[in-house]
Motif scaffolding. Structure first.
Motif, short mmCIF file in Angstrom:
data_model
loop_
_atom_site.label_atom_id
_atom_site.label_comp_id
_atom_site.label_asym_id
_atom_site.label_seq_id
_atom_site.Cartn_x
_atom_site.Cartn_y
_atom_site.Cartn_z
N VAL A 41 22.49 -47.64 7.30
CA VAL A 41 22.33 -48.60 6.50
C VAL A 41 20.80 -48.17 6.20
N TYR A 42 20.51 -47.69 4.62
CA TYR A 42 19.51 -47.49 3.99
C TYR A 42 18.77 -48.93 3.62
N ALA A 43 18.76 -49.31 2.93
CA ALA A 43 18.22 -50.92 2.69
C ALA A 43 19.34 -51.75 2.32
N THR A 44 19.06 -53.06 2.18
CA THR A 44 19.64 -54.60 2.11
C THR A 44 18.90 -54.76 1.16
N ARG A 45 19.42 -55.47 0.33
CA ARG A 45 19.55 -56.81 -0.65
C ARG A 45 19.95 -58.04 -0.51
N PRO A 46 19.76 -58.82 -1.17
CA PRO A 46 20.13 -59.67 -1.60
C PRO A 46 21.84 -59.66 -1.23
N THR A 47 22.75 -58.77 -1.65
CA THR A 47 23.92 -58.85 -2.44
C THR A 47 24.42 -58.56 -0.86
N GLY A 48 23.26 -57.54 0.14
CA GLY A 48 24.07 -57.03 1.18
C GLY A 48 23.82 -55.96 1.38
N PRO A 49 23.77 -54.91 2.32
CA PRO A 49 23.29 -54.38 2.70
C PRO A 49 24.09 -52.65 2.22
N LEU A 50 23.41 -51.88 1.79
CA LEU A 50 23.37 -50.23 1.12
C LEU A 50 23.92 -49.35 2.37
N HIS A 51 24.92 -48.24 2.17
CA HIS A 51 24.94 -47.69 2.84
C HIS A 51 24.81 -45.90 2.15
N LEU A 52 24.65 -45.78 2.60
CA LEU A 52 24.80 -43.79 2.31
C LEU A 52 25.09 -42.95 3.99
N ALA A 77 29.03 -49.34 -13.21
CA ALA A 77 30.19 -50.10 -13.58
C ALA A 77 31.80 -49.80 -12.38
N ARG A 78 31.70 -48.63 -12.01
CA ARG A 78 32.39 -48.08 -10.52
C ARG A 78 32.68 -47.56 -9.95
N GLY A 79 33.20 -47.06 -9.15
CA GLY A 79 32.79 -45.78 -8.40
C GLY A 79 31.96 -45.82 -6.75
N GLU A 80 32.44 -45.10 -5.81
CA GLU A 80 31.87 -45.19 -4.83
C GLU A 80 31.47 -43.61 -4.63
N ARG A 81 30.90 -43.70 -3.53
CA ARG A 81 29.76 -42.42 -2.56
C ARG A 81 31.54 -41.46 -2.21
N PRO A 82 31.17 -40.00 -2.23
CA PRO A 82 31.86 -39.35 -1.85
C PRO A 82 31.64 -39.58 -0.22
N LYS A 83 33.10 -39.05 0.28
CA LYS A 83 32.99 -39.51 1.79
C LYS A 83 33.18 -38.24 2.37
N GLY A 84 33.04 -37.30 2.20
CA GLY A 84 33.41 -35.71 2.40
C GLY A 84 32.14 -34.58 1.44
N ASP A 117 17.51 -48.47 -6.20
CA ASP A 117 18.09 -47.82 -4.64
C ASP A 117 18.26 -47.01 -4.38
N VAL A 118 18.16 -45.84 -5.55
CA VAL A 118 18.14 -44.72 -5.31
C VAL A 118 16.86 -43.91 -4.59
N ARG A 119 15.64 -44.43 -5.32
CA ARG A 119 14.39 -44.50 -4.69
C ARG A 119 14.22 -44.68 -3.47
N CYS A 120 15.25 -46.39 -2.93
CA CYS A 120 15.04 -46.64 -1.96
C CYS A 120 15.66 -45.33 -0.84
N ALA A 121 16.61 -44.84 -1.39
CA ALA A 121 17.36 -43.74 -0.20
C ALA A 121 16.34 -42.47 -0.11
N MET A 122 15.74 -42.63 -0.95
CA MET A 122 14.59 -41.45 -0.36
C MET A 122 13.63 -42.04 0.05
#
Length: 293
Positions: A41-52, A77-84, A117-122
């Protein structure tokens, strides 16, 4: 069988199958040993946690690894982070840790949420750099399609742009833009448009203002990170003009950049040999600009 041994064996078996039974000796005989941490979990927004997910090569042990942030496409609008990490093997072999990032999609939160979100990941990388052995001074942002747009936005953004909701983040060392849109303004789209843009930035005057704010080309200025661009000249989704106009703007600003046009290339899904060559070229670009040695 130990985990890392089984990982190497699985990769070699896959490579053997993909080459039609040809030995991979002399190509890449052994997969790098990579330590993976998932669902951080790198950040938590009102919509829920964000993961990396963090994939760190063992070769970086004892030193700070440069970081490749990977951003998926999907029209915001769609897609997900690569798992590997194996799709980014060229970078892992060059010593990069790979960070694949979840960001909020347009059905959850409209612009500028994904860029924030990307800036938060940085910013997260900067906070944990010492603990995780990461070099926050050498962050490379890479994305495909809408993910490339986010890489450009996060890499070009300044603190004054109001996108650092997690606090100040480090400066990107370079950007790898794989066929991303660079200008979302209606007057710049010409005959090309996508309903996904309106779904992300909104409609009406406020949407038009947000589209301008979310157009990376408007943020181009002297001193921006070196930018490596790839685009197919037969792309039916994002026109080649998105990249040629960006390249021209970077040239005018004196920003180091390269544009690699793939003849007959569509919206990604390039021939595997072409794709591998482009990634090798990207690594060479990072070496030339001293992101890596």
């Amino acid at each position: 069988m130990p985990f890392f041994t089984s990982l190497r064996a699985a990769f070699l078996a896959l490579s053997f199958a993909m080459t039609g039974g040809t030995s991979v000796a002399g190509l890449r005989a052994e997969a790098p040993t990579v330590q993976t941490q998932r669902d951080i979990v790198y950040a938590t927004r009102p919509t829920g946690p964000l993961h990396l997910d963090l994939h760190r090569p063992a070769t970086a042990k004892g030193g700070r690894a440069p970081v490749l942030i990977v951003l998926h496409g999907g029209a915001w609008a769609r897609g997900e982070r690569p798992k590997g990490w194996t799709g980014h093997r060229r970078f892992v072999e060059a010593g990069f840790a790979v960070v694949s990032v979840q960001y909020r999609l347009s059905g959850v939160a409209k612009a500028p949420a994904a860029v924030e979100d990307v800036r938060c990941a940085m910013a997260w990388i900067a906070r944990v750099a010492e603990r995780e052995g990461l070099d926050a001074r050498r962050i490379v942002l890479m994305g495909t399609s809408a993910g490339a747009h986010l890489a450009l936005m996060a890499g070009f953004a300044r603190p004054a742009d109001g996108l650092d909701i997690c606090g100040p983040g480090p400066r990107a060392a370079a950007i790898i833009d794989l066929y991303g849109p660079s200008d979302l303004r209606a007057q710049s789209l010409g005959t090309w448009s996508s309903p996904s843009i309106g779904k992300w930035v909104g409609e009406g005057p406020q949407g038009a203002a947000m589209a301008a704010r979310m157009s990376p080309i408007t943020l181009v200025r002297e001193g921006q990170p070196p930018t490596f661009i790839v685009h197919g000249d037969a792309d039916p989704v994002v026109p080649l003009a998105a990249s040629t106009m960006l390249k021209a703007a970077l040239d005018r600003a004196g920003v180091p950049s390269e544009l690699h046009v793939v003849p007959g290339g569509g919206h990604g899904k390039f021939d595997p040999a072409v794709q591998d060559r482009l990634l090798a070229d990207a690594v060479a670009f990072l070496r030339r600009h001293r992101v890596i040695g």
